[in-house]
Design a protein around this motif. Structure first.
Motif, PDB file in Angstrom:
ATOM      1  N   ILE A   2       0.927  -0.953   0.021  1.00  0.00           N
ATOM      2  CA  ILE A   2       0.287   0.052  -0.223  1.00  0.00           C
ATOM      3  C   ILE A   2       0.874   1.172  -0.487  1.00  0.00           C
ATOM      4  O   ILE A   2       0.615   1.926  -0.507  1.00  0.00           O
ATOM      5  CB  ILE A   2      -1.170  -0.011   1.159  1.00  0.00           C
ATOM      6  N   ARG A   3       1.970   1.093   0.715  1.00  0.00           N
ATOM      7  CA  ARG A   3       3.065   2.623   1.124  1.00  0.00           C
ATOM      8  C   ARG A   3       3.780   2.829  -0.386  1.00  0.00           C
ATOM      9  O   ARG A   3       3.444   3.710  -0.849  1.00  0.00           O
ATOM     10  CB  ARG A   3       4.152   2.373   1.605  1.00  0.00           C
ATOM     11  N   THR A   4       3.896   1.802  -1.535  1.00  0.00           N
ATOM     12  CA  THR A   4       4.211   2.016  -3.125  1.00  0.00           C
ATOM     13  C   THR A   4       3.396   2.202  -3.574  1.00  0.00           C
ATOM     14  O   THR A   4       3.484   3.536  -4.489  1.00  0.00           O
ATOM     15  CB  THR A   4       5.075   0.616  -3.493  1.00  0.00           C
ATOM     16  N   LEU A   5       1.760   1.746  -3.631  1.00  0.00           N
ATOM     17  CA  LEU A   5       0.822   2.750  -4.458  1.00  0.00           C
ATOM     18  C   LEU A   5       1.091   3.767  -4.134  1.00  0.00           C
ATOM     19  O   LEU A   5       0.795   4.436  -4.853  1.00  0.00           O
ATOM     20  CB  LEU A   5      -0.050   1.414  -4.769  1.00  0.00           C
ATOM     21  N   ARG A   6       0.582   4.538  -3.002  1.00  0.00           N
ATOM     22  CA  ARG A   6       0.861   5.842  -2.503  1.00  0.00           C
ATOM     23  C   ARG A   6       2.053   6.376  -3.297  1.00  0.00           C
ATOM     24  O   ARG A   6       1.808   7.573  -3.809  1.00  0.00           O
ATOM     25  CB  ARG A   6       0.472   5.835  -1.680  1.00  0.00           C
ATOM     26  N   SER A   7       2.831   6.019  -2.704  1.00  0.00           N
ATOM     27  CA  SER A   7       3.796   7.062  -3.450  1.00  0.00           C
ATOM     28  C   SER A   7       4.160   6.892  -4.779  1.00  0.00           C
ATOM     29  O   SER A   7       4.548   8.514  -4.840  1.00  0.00           O
ATOM     30  CB  SER A   7       5.753   6.429  -2.998  1.00  0.00           C
ATOM     31  N   SER A   9       1.301   6.988  -6.268  1.00  0.00           N
ATOM     32  CA  SER A   9       0.588   8.456  -7.303  1.00  0.00           C
ATOM     33  C   SER A   9       0.845   9.874  -6.704  1.00  0.00           C
ATOM     34  O   SER A   9       0.514  10.538  -7.589  1.00  0.00           O
ATOM     35  CB  SER A   9      -1.284   7.581  -6.292  1.00  0.00           C
ATOM     36  N   LYS A  10       1.532   9.171  -5.560  1.00  0.00           N
ATOM     37  CA  LYS A  10       1.968  10.641  -5.434  1.00  0.00           C
ATOM     38  C   LYS A  10       3.055  11.561  -6.414  1.00  0.00           C
ATOM     39  O   LYS A  10       2.874  12.716  -6.592  1.00  0.00           O
ATOM     40  CB  LYS A  10       2.721  11.025  -3.709  1.00  0.00           C
ATOM     41  N   GLN A  11       3.951  10.504  -6.763  1.00  0.00           N
ATOM     42  CA  GLN A  11       4.722  10.910  -7.839  1.00  0.00           C
ATOM     43  C   GLN A  11       4.019  11.716  -9.270  1.00  0.00           C
ATOM     44  O   GLN A  11       4.467  12.447  -9.822  1.00  0.00           O
ATOM     45  CB  GLN A  11       5.975   9.523  -8.576  1.00  0.00           C
ATOM     46  N   LYS A  13       1.026  12.756  -9.558  1.00  0.00           N
ATOM     47  CA  LYS A  13       0.199  14.214  -9.703  1.00  0.00           C
ATOM     48  C   LYS A  13       1.172  14.883 -10.271  1.00  0.00           C
ATOM     49  O   LYS A  13       1.929  15.354  -9.460  1.00  0.00           O
ATOM     50  CB  LYS A  13      -0.730  14.312  -8.279  1.00  0.00           C
TER      51      LYS A  13
END
Length: 74
Positions: A2-7, A9-11, A13
């Motif tokens: 989940i952390r990698t998916l969040r990182s 998605s942040k990149q 944007k």
């Protein structure tokens, strides 16, 4: 995971800026000769060019040729 998916998605944007002119509303960074536009960090777009046909000012033979080409297309 989940952390990698969040990182990721942040990149992806990009910061939104309020456009101040017409040129700023079109998000094009780079244009290459083959018609590919770079519109973001890792985003690309392909363009196509169409020519305008002025049917009203064409000669009678040109009108006939244009009509026959168009009817073949249909």
């Amino acid at each position: 995971m989940i952390r990698t998916l969040r990182s990721i998605s942040k990149q992806e944007k990009e910061k939104f800026r309020i456009p101040r002119s017409v040129q700023q509303t079109i998000p094009i960074d780079t244009i290459w000769k083959d018609g590919i536009f770079k519109v973001g960090k890792n985003k690309y777009s392909k363009t196509f060019q169409f020519t305008d046909i002025n049917y009203a000012t064409a000669s009678k033979e040109d009108k006939k040729a244009l009509f026959l080409e168009y009817s073949d297309l249909l």
